[in-house]
Motif scaffolding. Structure first.
Motif, PDB file in Angstrom:
ATOM      1  N   PRO A   4       0.827  -1.209   0.000  1.00  0.00           N
ATOM      2  CA  PRO A   4       0.000   0.000   0.000  1.00  0.00           C
ATOM      3  C   PRO A   4       0.857   1.253   0.000  1.00  0.00           C
ATOM      4  CG  PRO A   4      -0.761  -1.575   1.652  1.00  0.00           C
ATOM      5  CD  PRO A   4       0.550  -2.085   1.125  1.00  0.00           C
ATOM      6  N   GLY A   5       0.492   2.193  -0.835  1.00  0.00           N
ATOM      7  CA  GLY A   5       1.212   3.462  -0.897  1.00  0.00           C
ATOM      8  C   GLY A   5       2.407   3.443  -1.826  1.00  0.00           C
ATOM      9  N   HIS A   6       2.799   2.261  -2.310  1.00  0.00           N
ATOM     10  CA  HIS A   6       3.929   2.168  -3.230  1.00  0.00           C
ATOM     11  C   HIS A   6       3.484   2.622  -4.616  1.00  0.00           C
ATOM     12  CE1 HIS A   6       6.928   0.191  -5.823  1.00  0.00           C
ATOM     13  NE2 HIS A   6       7.739   0.465  -4.821  1.00  0.00           N
ATOM     14  N   ALA A   7       4.437   3.075  -5.423  1.00  0.00           N
ATOM     15  CA  ALA A   7       4.116   3.580  -6.760  1.00  0.00           C
ATOM     16  C   ALA A   7       3.385   2.537  -7.609  1.00  0.00           C
ATOM     17  CB  ALA A   7       5.391   4.024  -7.467  1.00  0.00           C
ATOM     18  N   ASP A   8       3.635   1.248  -7.368  1.00  0.00           N
ATOM     19  CA  ASP A   8       2.978   0.195  -8.140  1.00  0.00           C
ATOM     20  C   ASP A   8       1.656  -0.242  -7.524  1.00  0.00           C
ATOM     21  OD1 ASP A   8       4.976   0.092 -10.047  1.00  0.00           O
ATOM     22  OD2 ASP A   8       6.174  -1.299  -8.863  1.00  0.00           O
ATOM     23  N   ASP A   9       1.228   0.382  -6.459  1.00  0.00           N
ATOM     24  CA  ASP A   9      -0.022   0.046  -5.796  1.00  0.00           C
ATOM     25  C   ASP A   9      -1.184   0.318  -6.744  1.00  0.00           C
ATOM     26  OD1 ASP A   9      -2.248  -0.189  -4.175  1.00  0.00           O
ATOM     27  OD2 ASP A   9      -1.541   1.204  -2.637  1.00  0.00           O
ATOM     28  N   PRO A  10      -1.969  -0.720  -7.110  1.00  0.00           N
ATOM     29  CA  PRO A  10      -3.067  -0.524  -8.058  1.00  0.00           C
ATOM     30  C   PRO A  10      -4.105   0.494  -7.608  1.00  0.00           C
ATOM     31  CG  PRO A  10      -2.773  -2.860  -7.539  1.00  0.00           C
ATOM     32  CD  PRO A  10      -1.849  -2.079  -6.661  1.00  0.00           C
ATOM     33  N   SER A  11      -4.255   0.699  -6.311  1.00  0.00           N
ATOM     34  CA  SER A  11      -5.239   1.669  -5.840  1.00  0.00           C
ATOM     35  C   SER A  11      -4.856   3.094  -6.223  1.00  0.00           C
ATOM     36  CB  SER A  11      -5.414   1.562  -4.319  1.00  0.00           C
ATOM     37  OG  SER A  11      -4.236   1.970  -3.653  1.00  0.00           O
ATOM     38  N   HIS A  12      -3.601   3.307  -6.582  1.00  0.00           N
ATOM     39  CA  HIS A  12      -3.151   4.637  -6.998  1.00  0.00           C
ATOM     40  C   HIS A  12      -3.418   4.908  -8.467  1.00  0.00           C
ATOM     41  CE1 HIS A  12      -0.080   5.745  -3.636  1.00  0.00           C
ATOM     42  NE2 HIS A  12      -1.300   5.651  -3.203  1.00  0.00           N
ATOM     43  N   ASP A  13      -3.693   3.868  -9.252  1.00  0.00           N
ATOM     44  CA  ASP A  13      -3.867   4.042 -10.690  1.00  0.00           C
ATOM     45  C   ASP A  13      -4.936   5.072 -11.014  1.00  0.00           C
ATOM     46  OD1 ASP A  13      -3.196   0.634 -11.745  1.00  0.00           O
ATOM     47  OD2 ASP A  13      -1.880   2.272 -11.182  1.00  0.00           O
ATOM     48  N   SER A  14      -6.033   5.092 -10.281  1.00  0.00           N
ATOM     49  CA  SER A  14      -7.102   6.046 -10.561  1.00  0.00           C
ATOM     50  C   SER A  14      -6.691   7.475 -10.199  1.00  0.00           C
ATOM     51  CB  SER A  14      -8.370   5.652  -9.809  1.00  0.00           C
ATOM     52  OG  SER A  14      -8.141   5.680  -8.420  1.00  0.00           O
ATOM     53  N   GLU A  15      -5.760   7.608  -9.309  1.00  0.00           N
ATOM     54  CA  GLU A  15      -5.300   8.927  -8.876  1.00  0.00           C
ATOM     55  C   GLU A  15      -4.279   9.538  -9.841  1.00  0.00           C
ATOM     56  OE1 GLU A  15      -3.580  10.838  -4.742  1.00  0.00           O
ATOM     57  OE2 GLU A  15      -2.886   8.837  -5.320  1.00  0.00           O
ATOM     58  N   LEU A  16      -3.545   8.699 -10.561  1.00  0.00           N
ATOM     59  CA  LEU A  16      -2.444   9.164 -11.405  1.00  0.00           C
ATOM     60  C   LEU A  16      -2.858  10.174 -12.469  1.00  0.00           C
ATOM     61  CD1 LEU A  16       0.565   9.052 -12.012  1.00  0.00           C
ATOM     62  CD2 LEU A  16       0.124   7.053 -13.453  1.00  0.00           C
ATOM     63  N   PRO A  17      -3.923   9.947 -13.247  1.00  0.00           N
ATOM     64  CA  PRO A  17      -4.293  10.955 -14.257  1.00  0.00           C
ATOM     65  C   PRO A  17      -4.575  12.336 -13.654  1.00  0.00           C
ATOM     66  CG  PRO A  17      -5.417   8.893 -14.703  1.00  0.00           C
ATOM     67  CD  PRO A  17      -4.753   8.737 -13.363  1.00  0.00           C
ATOM     68  N   ALA A  18      -5.211  12.369 -12.492  1.00  0.00           N
ATOM     69  CA  ALA A  18      -5.488  13.654 -11.834  1.00  0.00           C
ATOM     70  C   ALA A  18      -4.184  14.322 -11.392  1.00  0.00           C
ATOM     71  CB  ALA A  18      -6.418  13.453 -10.642  1.00  0.00           C
ATOM     72  N   LEU A  19      -3.226  13.526 -10.886  1.00  0.00           N
ATOM     73  CA  LEU A  19      -1.931  14.087 -10.478  1.00  0.00           C
ATOM     74  C   LEU A  19      -1.204  14.672 -11.690  1.00  0.00           C
ATOM     75  CD1 LEU A  19      -0.547  11.389  -7.992  1.00  0.00           C
ATOM     76  CD2 LEU A  19      -1.368  13.681  -7.448  1.00  0.00           C
ATOM     77  N   ILE A  20      -1.208  13.940 -12.788  1.00  0.00           N
ATOM     78  CA  ILE A  20      -0.524  14.418 -13.992  1.00  0.00           C
ATOM     79  C   ILE A  20      -1.183  15.688 -14.513  1.00  0.00           C
ATOM     80  CG2 ILE A  20      -0.012  13.855 -16.410  1.00  0.00           C
ATOM     81  CD1 ILE A  20       0.370  10.924 -15.439  1.00  0.00           C
ATOM     82  N   GLU A  21      -2.502  15.716 -14.547  1.00  0.00           N
ATOM     83  CA  GLU A  21      -3.214  16.915 -15.022  1.00  0.00           C
ATOM     84  C   GLU A  21      -2.917  18.113 -14.119  1.00  0.00           C
ATOM     85  OE1 GLU A  21      -4.635  17.437 -17.891  1.00  0.00           O
ATOM     86  OE2 GLU A  21      -4.267  15.351 -18.447  1.00  0.00           O
ATOM     87  N   GLY A  22      -2.858  17.894 -12.811  1.00  0.00           N
ATOM     88  CA  GLY A  22      -2.509  18.972 -11.886  1.00  0.00           C
ATOM     89  C   GLY A  22      -1.097  19.482 -12.128  1.00  0.00           C
ATOM     90  N   CYS A  23      -0.180  18.561 -12.427  1.00  0.00           N
ATOM     91  CA  CYS A  23       1.198  18.956 -12.730  1.00  0.00           C
ATOM     92  C   CYS A  23       1.259  19.727 -14.037  1.00  0.00           C
ATOM     93  CB  CYS A  23       2.096  17.724 -12.795  1.00  0.00           C
ATOM     94  SG  CYS A  23       2.378  16.940 -11.196  1.00  0.00           S
ATOM     95  N   ARG A  24       0.418  19.353 -14.995  1.00  0.00           N
ATOM     96  CA  ARG A  24       0.376  20.081 -16.272  1.00  0.00           C
ATOM     97  C   ARG A  24      -0.090  21.522 -16.062  1.00  0.00           C
ATOM     98  NH1 ARG A  24      -1.925  15.517 -20.527  1.00  0.00           N
ATOM     99  NH2 ARG A  24       0.085  14.470 -20.725  1.00  0.00           N
TER     100      ARG A  24
END
Length: 188
Positions: A4-24
């Motif tokens: 849990p909490g690791h970069a490969d944690d599948p529960s983070h997959d849904s969060e990644l697009p929002a993080l990338i868009e925020g960084c953009r």
């Protein structure tokens, strides 16, 4: 293994697009979350090339700055971590190019298990293999790591480090030859 909490944690997959868009959008809170999510994994990559903690943090932070500046180039195809890994490896190579006369790169790589075996089929102890790698000249250590560990081609290594393809091939051949001389049975 699920961590849990690791970069490969599948529960983070849904969060990644929002993080990338925020960084953009250049939003610092999103950049900080993305940094925290991947800093450990990326630091492991950077530490393969340098044992100096201060230099490693410098390279890591430069790599993340480049990633944030170019995050609009990530097209949500393939692994984001793979995309970021390539940026970090390029940051290491850039550091090496700009500092090759001043401070040699020291590889402290964790090598895949299959590389840590030699013809006698006896596994080398990790610490012994690192000690052998430390005995290679700095430029050869760098190229051996990029070629054998990271899997880059000689052409990619040449572009990254500012050496010729022939020089990259020479470093790999020379590194293997030197490692053969250093191994107990003389075979790598």
């Amino acid at each position: 293994m699920h961590i849990p909490g690791h970069a490969d944690d599948p529960s983070h997959d849904s969060e990644l697009p929002a993080l990338i868009e925020g960084c953009r959008r250049n939003e610092r809170a999103f950049q900080e979350k993305l940094y925290r999510r991947y800093a450990g994994v990326m630091m492991d990559i950077v530490r393969r090339y340098t044992s100096d903690r201060e230099t490693a943090f410098h390279i890591l932070n430069n790599g993340f700055l480049k990633a944030f500046r170019h995050i609009d180039q990530y097209a949500f195809q393939g692994s984001f971590e793979g995309w970021l890994r390539k940026i970090m490896t390029n940051a290491v190579a850039e550091h090496f190019r700009s500092n090759k006369a001043k401070s040699p790169v020291v590889i402290t790589a964790e090598l895949p298990e299959h590389i840590a075996r030699y013809e006698g089929h006896q596994p080398l102890e990790y610490k012994d293999l690192l000690a052998l790698l430390q005995r290679l000249p700095p430029a050869t250590r760098m190229v051996i790591n990029l070629f054998l560990i990271e899997g880059y081609s000689h052409k990619e290594i040449a572009a990254m480090t500012g050496i010729s393809v022939g020089t990259s091939k020479w470093h790999v051949a020379e590194g293997k030859k030197l490692l053969q001389q250093l191994l107990p049975n003389g075979t790598f």
